[in-house]
Design a protein around this motif. Sequence first.
Motif, PDB file in Angstrom:
ATOM      1  N   MET A  15      36.596  44.805  36.311  1.00  0.00           N
ATOM      2  CA  MET A  15      37.294  46.029  36.624  1.00  0.00           C
ATOM      3  C   MET A  15      38.775  45.726  36.781  1.00  0.00           C
ATOM      4  O   MET A  15      39.411  46.214  37.693  1.00  0.00           O
ATOM      5  CB  MET A  15      36.660  46.549  37.900  1.00  0.00           C
ATOM      6  CG  MET A  15      36.902  47.975  38.218  1.00  0.00           C
ATOM      7  SD  MET A  15      35.920  49.052  37.212  1.00  0.00           S
ATOM      8  CE  MET A  15      37.159  50.183  36.783  1.00  0.00           C
ATOM      9  N   ALA A  16      39.310  44.939  35.919  1.00  0.00           N
ATOM     10  CA  ALA A  16      40.694  44.507  36.006  1.00  0.00           C
ATOM     11  C   ALA A  16      41.704  45.641  36.079  1.00  0.00           C
ATOM     12  O   ALA A  16      42.688  45.525  36.792  1.00  0.00           O
ATOM     13  CB  ALA A  16      41.021  43.576  34.850  1.00  0.00           C
ATOM     14  N   SER A  21      41.767  48.272  37.729  1.00  0.00           N
ATOM     15  CA  SER A  21      41.974  48.731  39.106  1.00  0.00           C
ATOM     16  C   SER A  21      43.019  47.895  39.823  1.00  0.00           C
ATOM     17  O   SER A  21      43.669  48.358  40.742  1.00  0.00           O
ATOM     18  CB  SER A  21      40.661  48.703  39.870  1.00  0.00           C
ATOM     19  OG  SER A  21      40.174  47.383  39.964  1.00  0.00           O
ATOM     20  N   ARG A  22      43.191  46.673  39.405  1.00  0.00           N
ATOM     21  CA  ARG A  22      44.204  45.804  40.001  1.00  0.00           C
ATOM     22  C   ARG A  22      45.610  46.316  39.721  1.00  0.00           C
ATOM     23  O   ARG A  22      46.532  46.037  40.460  1.00  0.00           O
ATOM     24  CB  ARG A  22      44.068  44.376  39.471  1.00  0.00           C
ATOM     25  CG  ARG A  22      42.736  43.744  39.760  1.00  0.00           C
ATOM     26  CD  ARG A  22      42.725  43.177  41.116  1.00  0.00           C
ATOM     27  NE  ARG A  22      41.474  42.452  41.317  1.00  0.00           N
ATOM     28  CZ  ARG A  22      41.014  42.127  42.471  1.00  0.00           C
ATOM     29  NH1 ARG A  22      41.674  42.455  43.549  1.00  0.00           N
ATOM     30  NH2 ARG A  22      39.897  41.477  42.594  1.00  0.00           N
ATOM     31  N   TRP A  78      34.954  51.697  31.728  1.00  0.00           N
ATOM     32  CA  TRP A  78      35.042  50.655  32.747  1.00  0.00           C
ATOM     33  C   TRP A  78      33.943  49.641  32.466  1.00  0.00           C
ATOM     34  O   TRP A  78      32.944  49.934  31.810  1.00  0.00           O
ATOM     35  CB  TRP A  78      34.861  51.244  34.155  1.00  0.00           C
ATOM     36  CG  TRP A  78      33.487  51.830  34.317  1.00  0.00           C
ATOM     37  CD1 TRP A  78      33.090  53.110  34.019  1.00  0.00           C
ATOM     38  CD2 TRP A  78      32.311  51.145  34.737  1.00  0.00           C
ATOM     39  NE1 TRP A  78      31.747  53.256  34.233  1.00  0.00           N
ATOM     40  CE2 TRP A  78      31.232  52.058  34.673  1.00  0.00           C
ATOM     41  CE3 TRP A  78      32.054  49.838  35.163  1.00  0.00           C
ATOM     42  CZ2 TRP A  78      29.939  51.710  35.024  1.00  0.00           C
ATOM     43  CZ3 TRP A  78      30.758  49.496  35.516  1.00  0.00           C
ATOM     44  CH2 TRP A  78      29.718  50.434  35.447  1.00  0.00           C
ATOM     45  N   ALA A  97      32.469  45.858  34.665  1.00  0.00           N
ATOM     46  CA  ALA A  97      32.704  44.781  35.623  1.00  0.00           C
ATOM     47  C   ALA A  97      32.974  43.495  34.848  1.00  0.00           C
ATOM     48  O   ALA A  97      32.406  43.281  33.766  1.00  0.00           O
ATOM     49  CB  ALA A  97      31.487  44.600  36.528  1.00  0.00           C
ATOM     50  N   LEU A  98      33.822  42.643  35.383  1.00  0.00           N
ATOM     51  CA  LEU A  98      34.163  41.389  34.710  1.00  0.00           C
ATOM     52  C   LEU A  98      32.901  40.572  34.415  1.00  0.00           C
ATOM     53  O   LEU A  98      32.747  40.025  33.319  1.00  0.00           O
ATOM     54  CB  LEU A  98      35.147  40.582  35.560  1.00  0.00           C
ATOM     55  CG  LEU A  98      35.588  39.245  34.976  1.00  0.00           C
ATOM     56  CD1 LEU A  98      36.257  39.432  33.607  1.00  0.00           C
ATOM     57  CD2 LEU A  98      36.533  38.540  35.934  1.00  0.00           C
ATOM     58  N   ALA A 104      31.112  48.328  40.370  1.00  0.00           N
ATOM     59  CA  ALA A 104      32.021  47.402  39.699  1.00  0.00           C
ATOM     60  C   ALA A 104      33.335  47.263  40.476  1.00  0.00           C
ATOM     61  O   ALA A 104      33.874  46.172  40.612  1.00  0.00           O
ATOM     62  CB  ALA A 104      32.284  47.870  38.273  1.00  0.00           C
ATOM     63  N   VAL A 105      33.837  48.377  41.005  1.00  0.00           N
ATOM     64  CA  VAL A 105      35.049  48.321  41.830  1.00  0.00           C
ATOM     65  C   VAL A 105      34.779  47.486  43.073  1.00  0.00           C
ATOM     66  O   VAL A 105      35.589  46.628  43.443  1.00  0.00           O
ATOM     67  CB  VAL A 105      35.542  49.740  42.212  1.00  0.00           C
ATOM     68  CG1 VAL A 105      36.652  49.669  43.250  1.00  0.00           C
ATOM     69  CG2 VAL A 105      36.003  50.500  40.986  1.00  0.00           C
ATOM     70  N   ALA A 150      35.035  43.921  42.338  1.00  0.00           N
ATOM     71  CA  ALA A 150      36.406  43.463  42.061  1.00  0.00           C
ATOM     72  C   ALA A 150      37.206  43.246  43.338  1.00  0.00           C
ATOM     73  O   ALA A 150      38.169  42.498  43.355  1.00  0.00           O
ATOM     74  CB  ALA A 150      37.126  44.480  41.173  1.00  0.00           C
TER      75      ALA A 150
END
Length: 128
Positions: free
Chosen positions: A1-2, A4-5, A28, A30-31, A123-124, A127
């Motif tokens: 979820m890059a 969101s960074r 979206w 998740a990594l 996923a968030v 992260a």
Amino acid sequence: MAPSRRWSPLTKVGVGSRLGTGGQYWPWIALEDEVGAIVHLATADDVSGPVNLAGPEPAVAERITRRVAEDLHRPYLFRVPAFALRAVLKDAADEMLLSNQRMEPTKLLESGYAFRYTRAEDAVDAAF
């Protein structure tokens, strides 16, 4: 979820908010699932052509940005109108934040990939 960074610094200082209408679909993943999907596809014999690397449950921007604020224990009070984003970010506002892309990982699921994170909120959480 890059992704969101990218906006988490704003959320950290208490100005996390809904962007535009908040109803735009954001792909979206998740990594951990992104890496897992790439490994899965590299070893799968029966998959060809383009494959969408996106989470299995479509999510709108408001769900994702709200969860970032919740995970950071910050307020989620404001709405940033599209015109304000465009005034500051120009074309990048439409390209990065206001675009609407409902992407589904049909080929990935059909090939047997099992997602660890099936909801954007999970996923968030992973992260942060």
